[in-house]
Design an enzyme around this catalytic site. Structure first.
Site, mmCIF file in Angstrom:
data_model
loop_
_atom_site.group_PDB
_atom_site.id
_atom_site.type_symbol
_atom_site.label_atom_id
_atom_site.label_comp_id
_atom_site.label_asym_id
_atom_site.label_seq_id
_atom_site.Cartn_x
_atom_site.Cartn_y
_atom_site.Cartn_z
ATOM 1 N N CYS A 1 67.934 42.818 -18.790
ATOM 2 C CA CYS A 1 67.668 41.378 -18.666
ATOM 3 C C CYS A 1 68.555 40.577 -19.606
ATOM 4 C CB CYS A 1 66.218 41.065 -19.013
ATOM 5 S SG CYS A 1 65.041 41.862 -17.933
HETATM 6 C C1 BEZ Z 1 65.621 45.942 -18.895
HETATM 7 O O1 BEZ Z 1 65.772 44.756 -18.701
HETATM 8 O O2 BEZ Z 1 66.425 46.589 -19.543
HETATM 9 C C2 BEZ Z 1 64.459 46.671 -18.316
HETATM 10 C C3 BEZ Z 1 63.251 46.019 -18.160
HETATM 11 C C4 BEZ Z 1 62.165 46.715 -17.652
HETATM 12 C C5 BEZ Z 1 62.323 48.041 -17.272
HETATM 13 C C6 BEZ Z 1 63.547 48.672 -17.400
HETATM 14 C C7 BEZ Z 1 64.616 47.988 -17.930
#
Ligand code: BEZ
Length: 208
Positions: free
Chosen positions: A45
């Site tokens: 994200c």
């Molecule tokens: C991420 O944004 O890295 C992420 C968020 C939730 C689950 C897996 C990855």
């Protein structure tokens, strides 16, 4: 009920990092790139938020406002934006909705229990100035979105609207376009002044 292409994007009012936002009013005459995230302070994200901020000029050139959503609070978003700016070398200015209660992520079916009961998956809604949903994409939590593709589909939708054309596989701005089968050769003469190549009667390409 599923949100289908051509549906009016449901309106809502909610807190964001730019204060309270009423979606339709905030969108005004712009296109909107509305995209959801599982959570603040997560690695994928963080890169996506940073990429969107880095592309601010490209979105503005397309009369498109980015609007993020994450299932955390405004206070958490504000702290996270500092990290995004720091780690992704950007200056994030677009609003991020604070959907800690999942009201909007449920309205837009961004929660997919097979991935998580509580966090939104990586949904994309491209909404046009008449508030119609023009494109949706859904990515899993583990895969970041391709922002070249997001800009490309906005270009494609806007080109199609302006010129009544369709766009072939892997089309990019400046490439040849397709004359849709719904337009007869007679009508095409008045619309596509550069003429066209007829590869098959149903496959006609032209340059704008
Ligand atoms: C991420 O944004 O890295 C992420 C968020 C939730 C689950 C897996 C990855």
């Amino acid at each position: 009920m599923s949100l289908l292409l051509g549906n009016t994007a449901p309106d809502f009012t909610i807190d964001s990092t730019a204060g309270q936002i009423n979606f339709h009013e905030w969108a005004g005459d712009s296109w909107v790139f509305f995209f959801s995230h599982p959570a603040d302070f997560t690695p994928v994200c963080t890169t996506e938020m940073g990429r969107t901020a880095q592309l601010a000029k490209e979105f503005a050139e397309r009369n498109t406002k980015p609007l993020g959503l994450s299932t955390d609070t405004v206070e958490e978003h504000v702290k996270w934006i500092e990290d995004v700016n720091d780690t992704q070398s950007c200056d994030l200015q677009f609003p991020i909705l604070a959907d800690a209660e999942h009201k909007i992520s449920q309205l837009y079916e961004m929660i997919h229990p097979g991935e998580s009961e509580t966090a939104a998956v990586r949904s994309v809604f491209i909404v046009d100035p008449s508030k119609k949903i023009r494109l949706t994409m859904t990515y899993p939590m583990s895969v970041g979105r391709n922002f070249d593709e997001i800009l490309r589909v906005i270009d494609a939708l806007q080109c199609g609207d302006e010129h009544r054309c369709a766009l072939p596989a892997d089309w990019r701005k400046g490439d040849a376009v397709i004359i849709p089968p719904s337009i007869s050769n007679n009508e095409a003469k008045g619309l596509f002044l550069n003429g066209w190549d007829e590869i098959r009667p149903y496959l006609r390409t032209t340059r704008l």
